[in-house]
Scaffold this motif. Sequence first.
Motif, PDB file in Angstrom:
ATOM      1  N   THR A  39      14.873 -20.985  26.401  1.00  0.00           N
ATOM      2  CA  THR A  39      14.288 -20.785  25.079  1.00  0.00           C
ATOM      3  C   THR A  39      14.453 -22.066  24.281  1.00  0.00           C
ATOM      4  O   THR A  39      15.535 -22.652  24.257  1.00  0.00           O
ATOM      5  N   THR A  40      13.381 -22.504  23.632  1.00  0.00           N
ATOM      6  CA  THR A  40      13.363 -23.742  22.874  1.00  0.00           C
ATOM      7  C   THR A  40      12.964 -23.463  21.436  1.00  0.00           C
ATOM      8  O   THR A  40      12.029 -22.692  21.192  1.00  0.00           O
ATOM      9  N   THR A  41      13.671 -24.080  20.495  1.00  0.00           N
ATOM     10  CA  THR A  41      13.279 -24.021  19.093  1.00  0.00           C
ATOM     11  C   THR A  41      12.554 -25.313  18.767  1.00  0.00           C
ATOM     12  O   THR A  41      13.033 -26.397  19.112  1.00  0.00           O
ATOM     13  N   PHE A  42      11.403 -25.198  18.115  1.00  0.00           N
ATOM     14  CA  PHE A  42      10.658 -26.398  17.741  1.00  0.00           C
ATOM     15  C   PHE A  42       9.985 -26.191  16.395  1.00  0.00           C
ATOM     16  O   PHE A  42       9.701 -25.072  15.988  1.00  0.00           O
ATOM     17  N   GLU A  43       9.794 -27.313  15.701  1.00  0.00           N
ATOM     18  CA  GLU A  43       9.173 -27.308  14.380  1.00  0.00           C
ATOM     19  C   GLU A  43       7.839 -28.034  14.453  1.00  0.00           C
ATOM     20  O   GLU A  43       7.706 -29.007  15.196  1.00  0.00           O
ATOM     21  N   ILE A  44       6.886 -27.552  13.646  1.00  0.00           N
ATOM     22  CA  ILE A  44       5.574 -28.187  13.584  1.00  0.00           C
ATOM     23  C   ILE A  44       5.170 -28.264  12.116  1.00  0.00           C
ATOM     24  O   ILE A  44       5.250 -27.263  11.392  1.00  0.00           O
ATOM     25  N   ALA A  45       4.729 -29.430  11.688  1.00  0.00           N
ATOM     26  CA  ALA A  45       4.214 -29.571  10.332  1.00  0.00           C
ATOM     27  C   ALA A  45       2.915 -28.779  10.226  1.00  0.00           C
ATOM     28  O   ALA A  45       2.099 -28.758  11.161  1.00  0.00           O
ATOM     29  N   VAL A  46       2.733 -28.105   9.096  1.00  0.00           N
ATOM     30  CA  VAL A  46       1.512 -27.324   8.873  1.00  0.00           C
ATOM     31  C   VAL A  46       0.308 -28.256   9.001  1.00  0.00           C
ATOM     32  O   VAL A  46       0.284 -29.351   8.444  1.00  0.00           O
ATOM     33  N   GLY A  47      -0.688 -27.823   9.784  1.00  0.00           N
ATOM     34  CA  GLY A  47      -1.886 -28.619  10.016  1.00  0.00           C
ATOM     35  C   GLY A  47      -1.797 -29.484  11.263  1.00  0.00           C
ATOM     36  O   GLY A  47      -2.811 -29.923  11.781  1.00  0.00           O
ATOM     37  N   ASP A  48      -0.580 -29.739  11.752  1.00  0.00           N
ATOM     38  CA  ASP A  48      -0.400 -30.511  12.984  1.00  0.00           C
ATOM     39  C   ASP A  48      -0.334 -29.549  14.170  1.00  0.00           C
ATOM     40  O   ASP A  48      -0.300 -28.328  13.997  1.00  0.00           O
ATOM     41  N   GLN A  49      -0.283 -30.096  15.343  1.00  0.00           N
ATOM     42  CA  GLN A  49      -0.161 -29.289  16.546  1.00  0.00           C
ATOM     43  C   GLN A  49       0.901 -29.889  17.447  1.00  0.00           C
ATOM     44  O   GLN A  49       1.219 -31.069  17.354  1.00  0.00           O
ATOM     45  N   LYS A  50       1.447 -29.036  18.301  1.00  0.00           N
ATOM     46  CA  LYS A  50       2.503 -29.482  19.212  1.00  0.00           C
ATOM     47  C   LYS A  50       2.320 -28.776  20.544  1.00  0.00           C
ATOM     48  O   LYS A  50       1.971 -27.602  20.594  1.00  0.00           O
ATOM     49  N   LYS A  51       2.609 -29.511  21.599  1.00  0.00           N
ATOM     50  CA  LYS A  51       2.514 -28.942  22.934  1.00  0.00           C
ATOM     51  C   LYS A  51       3.830 -28.266  23.287  1.00  0.00           C
ATOM     52  O   LYS A  51       4.907 -28.837  23.112  1.00  0.00           O
ATOM     53  N   PHE A  52       3.742 -27.035  23.751  1.00  0.00           N
ATOM     54  CA  PHE A  52       4.884 -26.306  24.313  1.00  0.00           C
ATOM     55  C   PHE A  52       4.450 -25.832  25.691  1.00  0.00           C
ATOM     56  O   PHE A  52       3.621 -24.922  25.807  1.00  0.00           O
ATOM     57  N   GLY A  53       5.002 -26.464  26.727  1.00  0.00           N
ATOM     58  CA  GLY A  53       4.580 -26.142  28.083  1.00  0.00           C
ATOM     59  C   GLY A  53       3.096 -26.418  28.231  1.00  0.00           C
ATOM     60  O   GLY A  53       2.624 -27.504  27.931  1.00  0.00           O
ATOM     61  N   GLY A  54       2.351 -25.409  28.657  1.00  0.00           N
ATOM     62  CA  GLY A  54       0.910 -25.537  28.806  1.00  0.00           C
ATOM     63  C   GLY A  54       0.140 -25.008  27.606  1.00  0.00           C
ATOM     64  O   GLY A  54      -1.052 -24.719  27.714  1.00  0.00           O
ATOM     65  N   LEU A  55       0.816 -24.873  26.469  1.00  0.00           N
ATOM     66  CA  LEU A  55       0.176 -24.351  25.259  1.00  0.00           C
ATOM     67  C   LEU A  55       0.169 -25.405  24.159  1.00  0.00           C
ATOM     68  O   LEU A  55       1.055 -26.255  24.096  1.00  0.00           O
ATOM     69  N   ILE A  56      -0.821 -25.334  23.294  1.00  0.00           N
ATOM     70  CA  ILE A  56      -0.887 -26.157  22.088  1.00  0.00           C
ATOM     71  C   ILE A  56      -0.778 -25.198  20.907  1.00  0.00           C
ATOM     72  O   ILE A  56      -1.604 -24.288  20.757  1.00  0.00           O
ATOM     73  N   VAL A  57       0.255 -25.371  20.072  1.00  0.00           N
ATOM     74  CA  VAL A  57       0.525 -24.473  18.941  1.00  0.00           C
ATOM     75  C   VAL A  57       0.207 -25.218  17.652  1.00  0.00           C
ATOM     76  O   VAL A  57       0.669 -26.357  17.468  1.00  0.00           O
ATOM     77  N   LYS A  58      -0.561 -24.575  16.764  1.00  0.00           N
ATOM     78  CA  LYS A  58      -0.947 -25.204  15.494  1.00  0.00           C
ATOM     79  C   LYS A  58      -0.829 -24.194  14.348  1.00  0.00           C
ATOM     80  O   LYS A  58      -1.612 -23.258  14.258  1.00  0.00           O
ATOM     81  N   PRO A  59       0.163 -24.378  13.458  1.00  0.00           N
ATOM     82  CA  PRO A  59       0.236 -23.522  12.268  1.00  0.00           C
ATOM     83  C   PRO A  59      -0.690 -24.056  11.174  1.00  0.00           C
ATOM     84  O   PRO A  59      -0.713 -25.257  10.915  1.00  0.00           O
ATOM     85  N   ASP A  60      -1.471 -23.176  10.564  1.00  0.00           N
ATOM     86  CA  ASP A  60      -2.361 -23.577   9.478  1.00  0.00           C
ATOM     87  C   ASP A  60      -1.699 -23.407   8.113  1.00  0.00           C
ATOM     88  O   ASP A  60      -2.015 -24.150   7.183  1.00  0.00           O
ATOM     89  N   VAL A  61      -0.803 -22.447   7.969  1.00  0.00           N
ATOM     90  CA  VAL A  61      -0.034 -22.221   6.749  1.00  0.00           C
ATOM     91  C   VAL A  61       1.308 -21.619   7.160  1.00  0.00           C
ATOM     92  O   VAL A  61       1.438 -21.068   8.250  1.00  0.00           O
ATOM     93  N   CYS A  62       2.289 -21.710   6.269  1.00  0.00           N
ATOM     94  CA  CYS A  62       3.577 -21.068   6.512  1.00  0.00           C
ATOM     95  C   CYS A  62       4.141 -20.655   5.158  1.00  0.00           C
ATOM     96  O   CYS A  62       4.477 -21.504   4.334  1.00  0.00           O
ATOM     97  N   TYR A  63       4.205 -19.357   4.925  1.00  0.00           N
ATOM     98  CA  TYR A  63       4.614 -18.828   3.630  1.00  0.00           C
ATOM     99  C   TYR A  63       5.948 -18.094   3.717  1.00  0.00           C
ATOM    100  O   TYR A  63       6.231 -17.408   4.689  1.00  0.00           O
ATOM    101  N   THR A  64       6.738 -18.250   2.668  1.00  0.00           N
ATOM    102  CA  THR A  64       7.956 -17.467   2.485  1.00  0.00           C
ATOM    103  C   THR A  64       7.936 -16.930   1.065  1.00  0.00           C
ATOM    104  O   THR A  64       7.016 -17.194   0.305  1.00  0.00           O
ATOM    105  N   ARG A  65       8.976 -16.191   0.722  1.00  0.00           N
ATOM    106  CA  ARG A  65       9.174 -15.729  -0.648  1.00  0.00           C
ATOM    107  C   ARG A  65      10.383 -16.451  -1.231  1.00  0.00           C
ATOM    108  O   ARG A  65      11.222 -16.950  -0.487  1.00  0.00           O
ATOM    109  N   PRO A  66      10.495 -16.470  -2.546  1.00  0.00           N
ATOM    110  CA  PRO A  66      11.705 -17.061  -3.147  1.00  0.00           C
ATOM    111  C   PRO A  66      12.950 -16.319  -2.669  1.00  0.00           C
ATOM    112  O   PRO A  66      12.874 -15.157  -2.264  1.00  0.00           O
ATOM    113  N   VAL A  67      14.100 -16.998  -2.743  1.00  0.00           N
ATOM    114  CA  VAL A  67      15.347 -16.404  -2.256  1.00  0.00           C
ATOM    115  C   VAL A  67      15.735 -15.151  -3.035  1.00  0.00           C
ATOM    116  O   VAL A  67      16.541 -14.351  -2.552  1.00  0.00           O
ATOM    117  N   THR A  68      15.172 -14.949  -4.210  1.00  0.00           N
ATOM    118  CA  THR A  68      15.476 -13.763  -5.005  1.00  0.00           C
ATOM    119  C   THR A  68      14.689 -12.546  -4.546  1.00  0.00           C
ATOM    120  O   THR A  68      14.952 -11.437  -4.992  1.00  0.00           O
TER     121      THR A  68
END
Length: 147
Positions: A39-68
């Motif tokens: 198991t591998t942990t990896f980070e990708i900047a929104v809008g960029d893509q990264k190769k994981f094995g034979g896959l290309i992963v691309k996040p278009d947005v990443c949303y969270t809520r405030p800590v409250t």
Amino acid sequence: MRLRVSLAALLALTGAAHADRVANPIAVFNGLDKITGVTTTFEIAVGDQKKFGGLIVKPDVCYTRPVTEQPKTTSFVEVDELETDSSRKRIFSGWMFAESPGLNAVQHPIYDVWLTGCRDPNAPPPVVETTPDTGTGTDQPDDQPDD
């Protein structure tokens, strides 16, 4: 009638009290190679893509809520599989939810990919409130020599 207006106003206020979602520049994923069991942990900047094995992963947005707010981390992700002729085949396009990784994770015969979080390296760290030590004396060093 007056009661209905008050309830409607109360509902409108409580709905507005929830904070807006927070857009983050980095999506964090875990990937599993089912052949090696790694198991591998990896980070990708929104809008960029990264190769994981034979896959290309691309996040278009990443949303969270405030800590409250109650955690809710989502990302719209596109995943392509690399074919033997170097072409791409789209195998996933949709929302991933970090709090429910099995709901919309990429399940491929060789690789699994799921969202674990979003982060903003420029965001200030959350403030954690702690209760001061009351100094009950049980943890205080003893000034008297031991007999």
